[in-house]
Motif scaffolding. Structure first.
Motif, PDB file in Angstrom:
ATOM      1  N   GLU A  36       0.813  -1.221   0.000  1.00 54.68           N
ATOM      2  CA  GLU A  36       0.000   0.000   0.000  1.00 54.68           C
ATOM      3  C   GLU A  36       0.845   1.269   0.000  1.00 54.68           C
ATOM      4  N   ASN A  37       2.061   1.186   0.492  1.00 55.81           N
ATOM      5  CA  ASN A  37       2.926   2.360   0.638  1.00 55.81           C
ATOM      6  C   ASN A  37       4.057   2.292  -0.373  1.00 55.81           C
ATOM      7  N   ARG A  38       3.732   2.647  -1.606  1.00 57.94           N
ATOM      8  CA  ARG A  38       4.740   2.598  -2.662  1.00 57.94           C
ATOM      9  C   ARG A  38       4.417   3.650  -3.702  1.00 57.94           C
ATOM     10  N   THR A  39       5.473   4.158  -4.292  1.00 60.26           N
ATOM     11  CA  THR A  39       5.329   5.142  -5.353  1.00 60.26           C
ATOM     12  C   THR A  39       6.548   5.074  -6.250  1.00 60.26           C
ATOM     13  N   THR A  40       6.380   5.544  -7.465  1.00 62.45           N
ATOM     14  CA  THR A  40       7.494   5.705  -8.393  1.00 62.45           C
ATOM     15  C   THR A  40       7.631   7.195  -8.669  1.00 62.45           C
ATOM     16  N   VAL A  41       8.862   7.685  -8.593  1.00 59.45           N
ATOM     17  CA  VAL A  41       9.146   9.092  -8.886  1.00 59.45           C
ATOM     18  C   VAL A  41      10.237   9.151  -9.947  1.00 59.45           C
ATOM     19  N   LEU A  42      10.318  10.275 -10.629  1.00 55.47           N
ATOM     20  CA  LEU A  42      11.372  10.484 -11.620  1.00 55.47           C
ATOM     21  C   LEU A  42      12.433  11.407 -11.027  1.00 55.47           C
ATOM     22  N   THR A  43      13.692  11.123 -11.353  1.00 53.58           N
ATOM     23  CA  THR A  43      14.761  12.003 -10.898  1.00 53.58           C
ATOM     24  C   THR A  43      14.653  13.343 -11.607  1.00 53.58           C
ATOM     25  N   GLY A  44      15.077  14.390 -10.914  1.00 47.93           N
ATOM     26  CA  GLY A  44      15.067  15.737 -11.481  1.00 47.93           C
ATOM     27  C   GLY A  44      16.260  15.969 -12.378  1.00 47.93           C
ATOM     28  N   PRO A  45      16.418  17.188 -12.884  1.00 54.75           N
ATOM     29  CA  PRO A  45      17.528  17.516 -13.778  1.00 54.75           C
ATOM     30  C   PRO A  45      18.895  17.280 -13.139  1.00 54.75           C
TER      31      PRO A  45
END
Length: 188
Positions: free
Chosen positions: A123-132
């Motif tokens: 339930e506690n998961r996410t995908t994020v993208l790295t910034g510049p």
């Protein structure tokens, strides 16, 4: 006739000595994350992390050791994890994603999951993208113990130019920051 004490009470002295011993033990066992823990699951000794260079500032020929993946991470990775969803407050999971030439990698998907008091790893998961600058950040509720110790999982596992890597990073339930850097190698 009442007795007059000329020194500190023995119970107070004992309490102060116990407190000093507890603080000394905590400081002795602490590291940058405040837990004294090291990444677990690796069968190889992890090299000391190289300091993160400023974007584009790595000297010519610089190399960064690739992140050694922890075994068993793929079985918990979710290809359909939601993108950039908030997971709460109290713990920040952050890091730098770079290549073996120490260059920051922008736009790389990083998945984070952990057990909290409000829900399971599923339930506690996410995908994020790295910034510049190659950095990522996930705000979440604090981790709680699962199978003996609180930990966070950080992974990169998508089909693309970079090989999959999985990290299980042990934290303390009172930690407010977990830094998990990833150095990726080309997939071919």
């Amino acid at each position: 006739m009442p007795t007059t004490r000329t020194g500190p009470h023995p119970v107070a002295v004992g309490a102060v000595l116990l407190l000093v011993a507890m603080i000394a033990a905590a400081l002795w066992n602490s590291d940058a994350s405040g837990t004294g823990a090291r990444n677990v699951g690796s069968t190889e000794a992890a090299p000391a992390p190289a300091p993160a260079p400023a974007p584009g500032a790595a000297p010519p020929g610089a190399t960064c050791a690739p992140t050694v993946t922890n075994p068993g991470g793929r079985n918990n990775y979710d290809d359909d994890a939601p993108l950039d969803v908030p997971l709460g407050r109290g713990l920040v999971i952050t890091g730098l994603v770079r290549d073996t030439a120490c260059r920051p990698l922008p736009g790389v998907p990083v998945q984070v999951w952990l057990q909290t008091a409000l829900g399971s790893e599923r339930e506690n998961r996410t995908t994020v993208l790295t910034g510049p600058d190659g950095r990522y950040r996930v705000d979440t509720d604090p981790a709680v113990a699962q199978f003996g110790e609180p930990n966070v999982h950080v992974a990169h596992d998508v089909r693309g130019p970079w090989r999959a890597v999985f990290q299980r990073h042990v934290v303390d339930s009172e930690d407010t920051l977990a830094v998990v850097d990833l150095t990726l190698v080309p997939s071919s």
